[in-house]
Structure formats: structure tokens, C-alpha cells
Design a protein around this motif. Structure first.
Motif, PDB file in Angstrom:
ATOM      1  N   VAL A  23       0.805  -1.189   0.141  1.00 35.60           N
ATOM      2  CA  VAL A  23      -0.114   0.024  -0.096  1.00 35.60           C
ATOM      3  C   VAL A  23       0.800   1.128  -0.191  1.00 35.60           C
ATOM      4  CG1 VAL A  23      -1.805   1.127   1.134  1.00 35.60           C
ATOM      5  CG2 VAL A  23      -1.681  -1.135   1.140  1.00 35.60           C
ATOM      6  N   PHE A  24       1.991   1.440   0.777  1.00 36.08           N
ATOM      7  CA  PHE A  24       3.100   2.421   1.087  1.00 36.08           C
ATOM      8  C   PHE A  24       4.000   1.726   1.497  1.00 36.08           C
ATOM      9  CE2 PHE A  24      -0.009   3.371   4.511  1.00 36.08           C
ATOM     10  CZ  PHE A  24       0.598   3.248   5.638  1.00 36.08           C
ATOM     11  N   TYR A  25       5.104   2.407   1.415  1.00 41.16           N
ATOM     12  CA  TYR A  25       6.649   2.176   2.134  1.00 41.16           C
ATOM     13  C   TYR A  25       6.935   3.251   3.102  1.00 41.16           C
ATOM     14  CZ  TYR A  25       7.396  -1.032  -1.848  1.00 41.16           C
ATOM     15  OH  TYR A  25       7.474  -2.176  -2.631  1.00 41.16           O
ATOM     16  N   GLU A  26       7.701   2.688   4.237  1.00 40.86           N
ATOM     17  CA  GLU A  26       8.077   3.741   4.888  1.00 40.86           C
ATOM     18  C   GLU A  26       9.004   4.716   4.309  1.00 40.86           C
ATOM     19  OE1 GLU A  26      10.841   3.308   9.192  1.00 40.86           O
ATOM     20  OE2 GLU A  26      10.615   1.422   7.849  1.00 40.86           O
ATOM     21  N   LYS A  27       9.098   5.946   5.038  1.00 46.58           N
ATOM     22  CA  LYS A  27       9.476   7.095   4.588  1.00 46.58           C
ATOM     23  C   LYS A  27       9.209   7.599   3.284  1.00 46.58           C
ATOM     24  CE  LYS A  27      13.787   5.808   6.965  1.00 46.58           C
ATOM     25  NZ  LYS A  27      14.982   5.525   6.924  1.00 46.58           N
ATOM     26  N   GLU A  28       7.976   6.986   2.758  1.00 49.03           N
ATOM     27  CA  GLU A  28       7.223   7.796   1.479  1.00 49.03           C
ATOM     28  C   GLU A  28       6.479   8.805   1.976  1.00 49.03           C
ATOM     29  OE1 GLU A  28       3.685   6.003  -1.315  1.00 49.03           O
ATOM     30  OE2 GLU A  28       5.478   4.592  -0.913  1.00 49.03           O
ATOM     31  N   GLU A  29       6.325   9.885   1.337  1.00 50.85           N
ATOM     32  CA  GLU A  29       5.739  11.232   1.490  1.00 50.85           C
ATOM     33  C   GLU A  29       4.315  10.791   1.119  1.00 50.85           C
ATOM     34  OE1 GLU A  29       6.672  14.089   2.837  1.00 50.85           O
ATOM     35  OE2 GLU A  29       8.477  13.220   3.010  1.00 50.85           O
ATOM     36  N   PRO A  30       3.278  11.108   2.255  1.00 48.49           N
ATOM     37  CA  PRO A  30       2.031  10.696   2.122  1.00 48.49           C
ATOM     38  C   PRO A  30       1.177  12.001   1.195  1.00 48.49           C
ATOM     39  CG  PRO A  30       2.308  11.842   4.215  1.00 48.49           C
ATOM     40  CD  PRO A  30       3.603  11.573   3.727  1.00 48.49           C
ATOM     41  N   HIS A  31       0.594  11.161  -0.020  1.00 44.77           N
ATOM     42  CA  HIS A  31      -0.225  12.312  -0.826  1.00 44.77           C
ATOM     43  C   HIS A  31      -1.549  11.517  -0.718  1.00 44.77           C
ATOM     44  CE1 HIS A  31       3.423  14.093  -2.200  1.00 44.77           C
ATOM     45  NE2 HIS A  31       3.806  12.840  -2.447  1.00 44.77           N
ATOM     46  N   TYR A  32      -1.853  10.498  -0.115  1.00 45.64           N
ATOM     47  CA  TYR A  32      -3.203   9.991  -0.048  1.00 45.64           C
ATOM     48  C   TYR A  32      -3.640   9.597   1.175  1.00 45.64           C
ATOM     49  CZ  TYR A  32      -2.386   9.359  -5.036  1.00 45.64           C
ATOM     50  OH  TYR A  32      -2.026   9.745  -6.402  1.00 45.64           O
ATOM     51  N   LEU A  33      -4.913   9.867   1.466  1.00 42.84           N
ATOM     52  CA  LEU A  33      -5.617   9.011   2.669  1.00 42.84           C
ATOM     53  C   LEU A  33      -6.067   7.776   2.115  1.00 42.84           C
ATOM     54  CD1 LEU A  33      -8.291  11.467   4.150  1.00 42.84           C
ATOM     55  CD2 LEU A  33      -6.176  10.738   5.501  1.00 42.84           C
ATOM     56  N   GLU A  47      -6.946  11.845  -2.643  1.00 47.39           N
ATOM     57  CA  GLU A  47      -5.925  12.803  -2.740  1.00 47.39           C
ATOM     58  C   GLU A  47      -6.080  13.785  -1.449  1.00 47.39           C
ATOM     59  OE1 GLU A  47      -4.681  14.526  -6.402  1.00 47.39           O
ATOM     60  OE2 GLU A  47      -6.371  13.366  -7.450  1.00 47.39           O
ATOM     61  N   PHE A  48      -5.297  13.815  -0.590  1.00 46.37           N
ATOM     62  CA  PHE A  48      -5.633  14.379   0.498  1.00 46.37           C
ATOM     63  C   PHE A  48      -5.753  15.879   0.478  1.00 46.37           C
ATOM     64  CE2 PHE A  48      -3.950  16.375   4.811  1.00 46.37           C
ATOM     65  CZ  PHE A  48      -4.838  15.522   5.410  1.00 46.37           C
ATOM     66  N   GLU A  49      -4.885  16.526  -0.130  1.00 46.43           N
ATOM     67  CA  GLU A  49      -4.945  18.004  -0.419  1.00 46.43           C
ATOM     68  C   GLU A  49      -6.218  18.306  -1.161  1.00 46.43           C
ATOM     69  OE1 GLU A  49      -2.979  20.372   1.131  1.00 46.43           O
ATOM     70  OE2 GLU A  49      -2.069  18.750   1.927  1.00 46.43           O
ATOM     71  N   LYS A  50      -6.682  17.929  -1.843  1.00 47.50           N
ATOM     72  CA  LYS A  50      -8.074  17.850  -2.655  1.00 47.50           C
ATOM     73  C   LYS A  50      -9.146  17.606  -1.838  1.00 47.50           C
ATOM     74  CE  LYS A  50      -6.485  17.393  -7.350  1.00 47.50           C
ATOM     75  NZ  LYS A  50      -6.733  16.684  -8.721  1.00 47.50           N
ATOM     76  N   PHE A  51      -9.055  16.710  -1.031  1.00 42.87           N
ATOM     77  CA  PHE A  51     -10.156  16.134   0.028  1.00 42.87           C
ATOM     78  C   PHE A  51     -10.208  17.430   1.146  1.00 42.87           C
ATOM     79  CE2 PHE A  51     -11.573  13.487   3.626  1.00 42.87           C
ATOM     80  CZ  PHE A  51     -12.860  13.394   3.039  1.00 42.87           C
ATOM     81  N   LYS A  52      -9.081  17.744   1.368  1.00 40.79           N
ATOM     82  CA  LYS A  52      -9.115  18.936   2.588  1.00 40.79           C
ATOM     83  C   LYS A  52      -9.729  20.431   1.983  1.00 40.79           C
ATOM     84  CE  LYS A  52      -4.758  20.162   4.166  1.00 40.79           C
ATOM     85  NZ  LYS A  52      -3.687  20.390   4.655  1.00 40.79           N
TER      86      LYS A  52
END
Length: 123
Positions: free
Chosen positions: A35-45, A103-108
């Protein structure tokens, strides 16, 4: 997929549902898919809507150390988004399942528009 059946969207009207569909990716994942890797920047919820996911670290001997298992329905590692920090661990599917990548920023921005949180009973 009926978005109104998902706890995060159940109070939204059809217009709002159609708007959020523009920034959601539906991922059908198989057991062991990342789903995602450690230290990856989060762009999605990451919203687990079917299946089981595990969050884990790997020690210096290559052993997987499970930190937590998530069962649907559940947000996974949402704090990384809110705190604007890299994911603190890896996440993989424990079973076949479905995750919504929002997409987190669009959701915010969507939530701030027209007091959606208050108006729709989310806050």
C-alpha cells in the motif's frame, strides 16, 4: 461501488459524491500487495473498505515486525497526512481487498468548501 455506504461519505449528497469521485482512486489489491513504504511522503488518505492490511517495519535481519493490523472499514496511517510527515512504517495487504486512495490536499479543500464537515454532520 456505492460511496454512500462508506462511513466517511454516508452523509454527503449526490453532488458532493460526484465531486469527490474526481480525486479518489479505487485500488483492488491482492494479498501481499504494498500500500505504501516507510519514509514515503503521504499524498493520499488510505481508506480500507474491504480486507485486512498490516503496518510493519523490517529489522536489520530482514524480519518483518508487525505493528498493527487494520480491518475494514478503516483509515490507515492518516496521521502522517495530518502531520505532514513521511509514513513511519510499511503497509501491505494481509488479504485481498479494496483501498480508496483519496488525494489528501483536494479532500481538505473539499471539506473546507461550504462547511461540508458541519453541514453534513461530520464534525
Amino acid at each position: 461501488m456505492n460511496f454512500k455506504e462508506i462511513f466517511l461519505f454516508k452523509n454527503l449528497d449526490d453532488k458532493d459524491i460526484n465531486e469527490i469521485k474526481n480525486f479518489i482512486i479505487v485500488k483492488n489489491l491482492k494479498k501481499e500487495d504494498i500500500v505504501f513504504y516507510e519514509k514515503e511522503e503521504p499524498h493520499y488518505l488510505h481508506l480500507l473498505i474491504e480486507g485486512i492490511a498490516r503496518v510493519y517495519k523490517v529489522d536489520n535481519k530482514g524480519n518483518e515486525l508487525i505493528i498493527h493490523k487494520f480491518f475494514a472499514p478503516s483509515l490507515i496511517a492518516e496521521l502522517a497526512n495530518f502531520e505532514k510527515m513521511p509514513y513511519p512504517a510499511n503497509c501491505a495487504m494481509e488479504s485481498d481487498g479494496i483501498i480508496l486512495k483519496i488525494e489528501f490536499e483536494k479532500f481538505k479543500k473539499f471539506l473546507k468548501k461550504g462547511d461540508v464537515l458541519v453541514k453534513k454532520g461530520l464534525l
